[in-house]
Motif scaffolding. Structure first.
Motif, mmCIF file in Angstrom:
data_model
loop_
_atom_site.group_PDB
_atom_site.id
_atom_site.type_symbol
_atom_site.label_atom_id
_atom_site.label_comp_id
_atom_site.label_asym_id
_atom_site.label_seq_id
_atom_site.Cartn_x
_atom_site.Cartn_y
_atom_site.Cartn_z
ATOM 1 N N ALA A 133 7.674 4.052 1.228
ATOM 2 C CA ALA A 133 7.900 5.345 0.580
ATOM 3 C C ALA A 133 7.545 6.490 1.505
ATOM 4 C CB ALA A 133 7.050 5.440 -0.688
ATOM 5 N N THR A 134 7.023 6.182 2.678
ATOM 6 C CA THR A 134 6.442 7.190 3.564
ATOM 7 C C THR A 134 7.336 7.539 4.736
ATOM 8 O OG1 THR A 134 5.332 5.492 4.872
ATOM 9 C CG2 THR A 134 4.144 6.354 2.980
ATOM 10 N N THR A 135 7.142 8.755 5.253
ATOM 11 C CA THR A 135 7.779 9.179 6.500
ATOM 12 C C THR A 135 6.761 10.040 7.246
ATOM 13 O OG1 THR A 135 9.884 9.292 5.282
ATOM 14 C CG2 THR A 135 9.887 10.140 7.534
ATOM 15 N N SER A 187 0.673 7.065 4.448
ATOM 16 C CA SER A 187 0.472 5.659 4.827
ATOM 17 C C SER A 187 -1.013 5.305 4.920
ATOM 18 C CB SER A 187 1.143 5.382 6.177
ATOM 19 O OG SER A 187 0.567 6.190 7.196
ATOM 20 N N ARG A 188 -1.888 6.126 4.370
ATOM 21 C CA ARG A 188 -3.335 5.916 4.500
ATOM 22 C C ARG A 188 -3.755 4.527 4.009
ATOM 23 N NH1 ARG A 188 -7.699 8.940 5.583
ATOM 24 N NH2 ARG A 188 -6.318 10.751 5.834
ATOM 25 N N ALA A 239 0.806 -1.218 0.000
ATOM 26 C CA ALA A 239 0.000 0.000 0.000
ATOM 27 C C ALA A 239 0.840 1.269 0.000
ATOM 28 C CB ALA A 239 -0.922 0.018 1.227
ATOM 29 N N GLY A 240 2.050 1.197 0.542
ATOM 30 C CA GLY A 240 2.869 2.404 0.657
ATOM 31 C C GLY A 240 4.332 2.177 0.364
ATOM 32 N N GLY A 241 4.635 1.249 -0.537
ATOM 33 C CA GLY A 241 6.012 0.880 -0.805
ATOM 34 C C GLY A 241 6.757 1.838 -1.717
#
Length: 378
Positions: A140-142, A113-114, A92-94
């Motif tokens: 991919a998120t922070t 990261s939703r 979902a957030g890679g």
């Protein structure tokens, strides 16, 4: 010889099954009579769900969720095995969902990261599920999991009580949360984390992993401060000590999603250790003569609880040589030996350069395995 081939995925170029097949192909060119067992593995990152599905069976549930950038939807899945649901954050957030040309400071600040929260909510809605295991890695998120928890009711608000937009940078304006995160029933969370980094500081989510997502030095500092502000609000919402939340091992995993799940009462386990147990790696090595493993880059992060460490530890306990075939190698011989690795080999070096190895990932990995078969059989 009886050889177990147990690699991770190779940085978006080869999945773990593809890598295992390439290594086996190269080895068989020299030693077609050897007994090869392909056992593709994963830690908490990319490929986690595929490996567990192959090992455990179960039912895959396809879901369309919010991707990491610009709210665009992506296809993902969660795996149900009995009363346990398995989720791979990277689906979902890679980072693989963000093209390299889009990995810049602006997008690093806004990545969300939703979709992970939507996956968790989908699994938790199944009345038979009592435990959700979330594989953390390759993100991919922070955003410290803020957007994921917003799906569960913990919406971050500014001083005026207005919801904040998704992304780590916006959390600098977080005054409080609309409420604590809520999961249906008595669902328990487990974090399968591939790293032990804390949320904040020089070893934290922004500082260590932000640059690979496009963050420059200024953005790293901005995100680290914003995550600290959010952590205070999250800790208040769940009645936890902020210092405990920001320093907990694994809190920095997956852009800080680890800290969010810990705040929900999640239990942290080693992703590599979990897969090692569920895949039957130890039993497979009991009758092996040699172990081959690998990943995209064998570097210092590999030595902090990732898959190669788990495979090497299991091999060392049985007195088996463990060879690493990695896209690139930056770990020294002494450090590798301390981790239980007999020798590490670089595909890029063997192929004559990174560009050459990337042009044909499977072919160059197979060629390296072919050469090693000749060396090690002698």
């Amino acid at each position: 010889m009886r050889i177990v081939i147990a690699p991770d995925s190779y940085g978006g170029t080869l999945s773990a099954p593809e890598a295992a097949a390439a290594i086996a192909e190269g080895w068989r060119r020299v030693a077609p009579g050897d007994e090869l067992r392909e056992l593709p593995l994963a830690d908490g990152g990319t490929g986690f769900l595929d490996v567990l599905h192959a090992v455990l069976g179960g039912q895959l549930h396809q879901v369309q969720v919010t991707g990491p950038l610009d709210g665009k939807p992506v296809d993902a899945a969660w795996l149900k095995v009995g009363d346990v649901a398995y989720i791979e954050m990277a689906q979902a957030g890679g980072l693989h969902l963000v093209p390299k040309e889009h990995r810049d400071p602006a997008r690093a600040k806004a990545a969300s990261s939703r979709g992970v929260g939507e996956l968790i909510a989908a699994a938790a809605a199944d009345s038979e599920v009592s435990r959700i295991v979330v594989g953390l890695g390759g993100s991919a998120t922070t955003d410290a999991g803020a957007a994921a928890l917003a799906v569960l009711g913990a919406v971050p608000l500014d001083e005026a009580g207005e919801p904040l937009p998704d992304g780590g940078a916006a959390l600098a304006r977080c005054a409080r949360l609309a409420g604590p995160p809520v999961l249906p029933g008595r669902v328990r969370l487990v974090l399968a984390a591939d790293v032990d980094n804390p949320l904040l500081g020089e070893h934290g989510a922004a500082a260590v992993f932000g640059p690979q997502k496009g963050a420059d030095a200024a953005t790293v500092a901005e995100l680290d401060a914003a995550l600290g502000r959010y952590a205070e609000a999250l800790a208040a919402a769940v009645h936890q000590d902020p210092a405990e939340l920001t320093t907990a091992p694994g809190g920095g995993a997956a852009g800080g999603l680890g800290a969010a799940l810990l705040a929900c009462g999640g239990e942290r386990v080693s992703g590599a250790g979990l897969v090692r147990e569920l895949s039957g790696l130890d039993a497979a090595l009991d009758s092996a003569d040699l172990v081959l493993t690998g990943e995209g880059s064998f570097d210092w992060q590999s030595l902090r609880g990732k898959l190669i460490t788990a495979v090497a530890e299991s091999a060392a306990a049985r007195g088996l040589p463990c060879l690493v075939l990695a896209g690139q190698v930056s770990v020294g011989r002494r450090e590798a030996a301390a981790a239980g690795v007999e020798a590490a080999y670089s595909v890029a070096e063997h192929a004559g350069g990174v560009d050459a190895s990337m042009a044909d990932p499977a072919g160059t990995l197979a060629a390296l395995a072919e050469d090693l078969a000749g060396q090690w059989r002698r």
